[in-house]
Design a protein around this motif. Structure first.
Motif, PDB file in Angstrom:
ATOM      1  N   SER A  31       0.705  -1.275   0.025  1.00 30.27           N
ATOM      2  CA  SER A  31      -0.115   0.115  -0.079  1.00 30.27           C
ATOM      3  C   SER A  31       0.789   1.049  -0.113  1.00 30.27           C
ATOM      4  O   SER A  31       1.948   1.243   0.500  1.00 30.27           O
ATOM      5  N   ILE A  33       0.320   5.038   1.267  1.00 30.87           N
ATOM      6  CA  ILE A  33      -0.516   5.916   2.203  1.00 30.87           C
ATOM      7  C   ILE A  33      -0.026   7.074   2.257  1.00 30.87           C
ATOM      8  O   ILE A  33       1.349   7.399   2.244  1.00 30.87           O
ATOM      9  N   GLU A  83      -9.473   5.832  -9.426  1.00 31.62           N
ATOM     10  CA  GLU A  83      -9.937   6.758  -8.425  1.00 31.62           C
ATOM     11  C   GLU A  83     -11.315   7.377  -8.719  1.00 31.62           C
ATOM     12  O   GLU A  83     -11.403   7.680  -9.981  1.00 31.62           O
ATOM     13  N   GLU A 160      -7.670   4.613  -4.450  1.00 31.55           N
ATOM     14  CA  GLU A 160      -8.800   4.687  -3.208  1.00 31.55           C
ATOM     15  C   GLU A 160     -10.133   3.993  -3.456  1.00 31.55           C
ATOM     16  O   GLU A 160     -11.103   4.451  -3.831  1.00 31.55           O
ATOM     17  N   SER A 162     -12.016   2.896  -1.204  1.00 27.26           N
ATOM     18  CA  SER A 162     -12.749   3.129  -0.046  1.00 27.26           C
ATOM     19  C   SER A 162     -13.507   4.530  -0.191  1.00 27.26           C
ATOM     20  O   SER A 162     -14.428   4.787   0.696  1.00 27.26           O
ATOM     21  N   THR A 170     -16.607  -0.249   3.316  1.00 28.56           N
ATOM     22  CA  THR A 170     -15.200  -0.277   3.002  1.00 28.56           C
ATOM     23  C   THR A 170     -14.709  -1.708   3.385  1.00 28.56           C
ATOM     24  O   THR A 170     -13.710  -2.166   2.844  1.00 28.56           O
ATOM     25  N   PHE A 174     -12.335  -4.361   1.353  1.00 24.53           N
ATOM     26  CA  PHE A 174     -11.137  -4.742   1.837  1.00 24.53           C
ATOM     27  C   PHE A 174     -11.075  -6.265   1.998  1.00 24.53           C
ATOM     28  O   PHE A 174     -10.127  -6.787   1.584  1.00 24.53           O
ATOM     29  N   LEU A 189      -2.013  -0.978  -3.564  1.00 26.28           N
ATOM     30  CA  LEU A 189      -3.244  -0.147  -3.052  1.00 26.28           C
ATOM     31  C   LEU A 189      -2.774   1.337  -2.458  1.00 26.28           C
ATOM     32  O   LEU A 189      -1.832   1.393  -1.703  1.00 26.28           O
ATOM     33  N   GLU A 191      -4.378   4.371  -0.567  1.00 28.13           N
ATOM     34  CA  GLU A 191      -5.500   4.835   0.429  1.00 28.13           C
ATOM     35  C   GLU A 191      -5.149   6.060   1.030  1.00 28.13           C
ATOM     36  O   GLU A 191      -4.102   6.310   1.451  1.00 28.13           O
ATOM     37  N   GLN A 192      -6.333   6.577   1.611  1.00 28.49           N
ATOM     38  CA  GLN A 192      -6.081   7.554   2.671  1.00 28.49           C
ATOM     39  C   GLN A 192      -6.341   7.134   4.146  1.00 28.49           C
ATOM     40  O   GLN A 192      -5.959   7.316   5.065  1.00 28.49           O
ATOM     41  N   ASN A 193      -7.065   5.796   3.793  1.00 27.28           N
ATOM     42  CA  ASN A 193      -7.698   5.170   5.161  1.00 27.28           C
ATOM     43  C   ASN A 193      -6.449   4.310   5.454  1.00 27.28           C
ATOM     44  O   ASN A 193      -6.581   3.259   5.465  1.00 27.28           O
ATOM     45  N   THR A 197      -6.029  -0.027   5.746  1.00 23.21           N
ATOM     46  CA  THR A 197      -5.129  -0.276   4.828  1.00 23.21           C
ATOM     47  C   THR A 197      -3.949  -1.112   5.438  1.00 23.21           C
ATOM     48  O   THR A 197      -3.593  -1.869   4.728  1.00 23.21           O
TER      49      THR A 197
END
Lengths: 246, 299
Positions: A31, A33, A83, A160, A162, A170, A174, A189, A191-193, A197
């Motif tokens: 990931s 991030i 996205e 992104e 999610s 979400t 996942f 992957l 992600e901001q989550n 993640t």
């Protein structure tokens, strides 16, 4: 499988990505991030051939793919789920899947066995003839994933997934990514989550202002003081109200 | 009343050729969001090459028909390379102006090929007419209607039942998403130009065979009729192109009968003007407007 070295990308003089290097091995979930605008999407777009990098190497199984057009990259087994999903609202769900499978199969579309789809995406399998615009946000994300998988990629780039989804949806997305990895798919992957993640990924890279500031095993990153205090704290619980970028 | 019905039948018959011309404009507009002004001229060039072979080498009529279609396809590919592929995607005006320039160029080329103004154009079938009750049908116009119906059916199958068609519709909704999916848009668009040129070439042959003559005004005429029919039906809409073409044909046929020859084209322009004022999106335009918004939201 994927080896990115010294990637530089700029948009009209603004440096979005400055010397990013990363690796993805076969069967891993890796990931990236980082906050909005850190350059995560730019990296994926450079790998997928949507926008060529200014400098740097992108190797897939040791062969350079940097600067190849997107259709040539897809032909080598790399598929990006973009996205904001970008599903084709005027096309039916089935036709969206056909677009995902564009590089496979003959000129005339023949009816296809959808039992595999039913196992992974039961909600979609009952709506194949509906226009994709009628799907809910969660279903649309599932369609974007299913459409990407239709190309039978070896490496899936997820941007992104999610975004705009409730925490429950979400979690479903996942869980699906985990099942895909267990079936042998390699995933990069973005992600901001952060927390979810890193719970899912094998390794992670932290990207800030176009530079990798931290990387390592996902479990280590999760317990990293610096990450938790400076960044993770802000992001936890935030994603449910976010809407897709326009 | 019988006159009106007869006019309407005639209008539907030659309106079907307008529909085919409009399809050429609407598919290009749907995919590229641009207007190919040189479309009529490309058909004319194909037809002129066919006529030239007929005049100088007395080739059989079938060869004239095939040459017309092949010439139009080649001219269409030429236009795509010069006015659309070579011009950046966001420079819509530049490609419209360049297609105007190519229009002039193709027209010049046609006139150099056959310098006299009017030539006889050979039809595949002998002209004739048959009666059904109080109504009269012209055989060559009936052929045109059948050809148009078959081609609309084939196009529908192509767009919905083939990989190429679904890819084309995907590009026309969202080019970026189509690129992510690994669609080579440049190639699909080139094929789309070849396809609509083939439709245009077939329509052009059918129209000229009905008129039994060809003049250097044919390019202008075909571009006008196709554009007006497309605008009436709604830009980028395939059903709209068909409805627009038939409507234009019916209105023209009635204007011709009730008002006289000189009002035929005038009524077409009046109809277009009324449509642009009352319903700027065209008859089927509402859906297109929605799609446009959808596309912008998703990009």
């Amino acid at each position: 499988m994927l080896d990115v070295r010294g990637l530089h990308i700029s948009y009209g003089g603004v440096r979005a990505v400055q010397g990013v290097s990363l690796e993805v091995s076969t069967g891993e979930i890796v990931s990236i991030i980082g906050p909005n605008g850190a350059g995560k999407t730019s990296i994926l777009n450079a790998i997928a051939g949507i926008r060529p990098p200014d400098r740097g190497e992108i190797l897939l199984d040791g062969r350079a793919i940097g600067g190849l057009p997107a259709h040539a990259v897809v032909a080598r087994g790399v598929m990006q789920v973009p996205e904001g999903r970008l599903i084709f609202g005027t096309l039916s769900v089935e036709e969206n899947l056909r677009v995902g499978a564009h590089q496979r199969g003959g000129f005339i579309l023949r009816s296809r066995d959808r039992s595999g789809l039913r196992r992974l995406f039961p909600a979609l399998a009952d709506k194949l003839d509906r226009p994709a615009a009628s799907l809910s946000g969660g279903e649309a994300q599932m369609l974007a994933l299913a459409r990407g998988l239709e190309s039978e990629p070896r490496l899936l780039l997820l941007d992104e997934p999610s975004l705009g989804l409730s925490p429950k949806l979400t979690e479903e997305v996942f869980e699906l990514i985990r099942r895909l990895r267990d079936r042998g798919l390699t995933v990069l992957l973005v992600e901001q989550n952060v927390r979810q993640t890193l719970a899912l990924a094998d390794r992670g890279y932290v990207l800030e202002s176009g530079r990798i500031t931290l990387h390592g095993a996902a479990a280590e990153l999760l317990s990293d003081e610096r990450l938790v205090s400076s960044y993770l704290g802000v992001s936890v619980g935030a994603p449910s109200h976010r809407v897709p970028n326009r | 009343m019988i006159d009106f019905i007869q006019n309407t039948v005639d209008g539907v018959m030659f309106g079907s050729s307008y529909a085919l011309l409009a399809i050429g404009f609407t598919i290009v507009f749907g995919v590229m969001r641009r207007i190919n002004l040189a479309f009529g001229a490309s058909i004319m060039l194909g037809a002129y090459v066919g006529t030239w072979l007929h005049v100088h080498y007395q080739v059989p009529v079938l060869v004239v028909a095939l040459t017309t279609i092949a010439g139009t396809v080649l001219a269409g590919i030429y236009i795509e390379r010069l006015c659309f592929h070579a011009v950046r995607r966001d420079a819509a005006l530049a490609s419209m102006v360049s297609s105007f320039v190519i229009w002039m160029q193709l027209e010049e080329a046609s006139i150099h090929l056959l310098p006299e103004r009017t030539y006889a154009f050979p039809g595949l079938f002998a002209a004739g007419a048959y009666e059904l009750g109080p109504f009269l049908f012209r055989a060559e116009q009936t052929t045109m209607l059948v050809v148009a119906a078959v081609m609309v059916g084939v196009l529908h199958l192509l767009l919905h039942r083939t990989r190429f068609g679904v890819a084309l519709r995907a590009i026309s909704e969202n080019p970026l998403a189509a690129a992510y999916m690994g669609i080579n848009a440049a190639w699909v668009v080139l094929c789309a130009f070849a396809l609509v040129s083939m439709v245009g070439g077939i329509a052009g042959y059918a129209i000229l065979a009905t008129d039994e003559q060809i003049t250097p005004f044919f390019g202008l005429w075909a571009t006008f009729k196709g554009l007006i029919a497309m605008m009436l039906g709604g830009m980028g809409s395939l059903p709209g192109a068909i409805v627009g073409g038939l409507l234009l044909g019916v209105v023209e046929a009635n204007a011709l009968w009730y008002l006289g020859t000189e009002y035929r084209d005038l009524s077409a322009f009046l109809l277009l003007f009324a449509m642009l004022v009352l319903r700027p999106g065209g008859l089927m335009g509402q859906r297109i407007l929605g799609r446009e918004e959808l596309a912008f939201r998703r990009v």
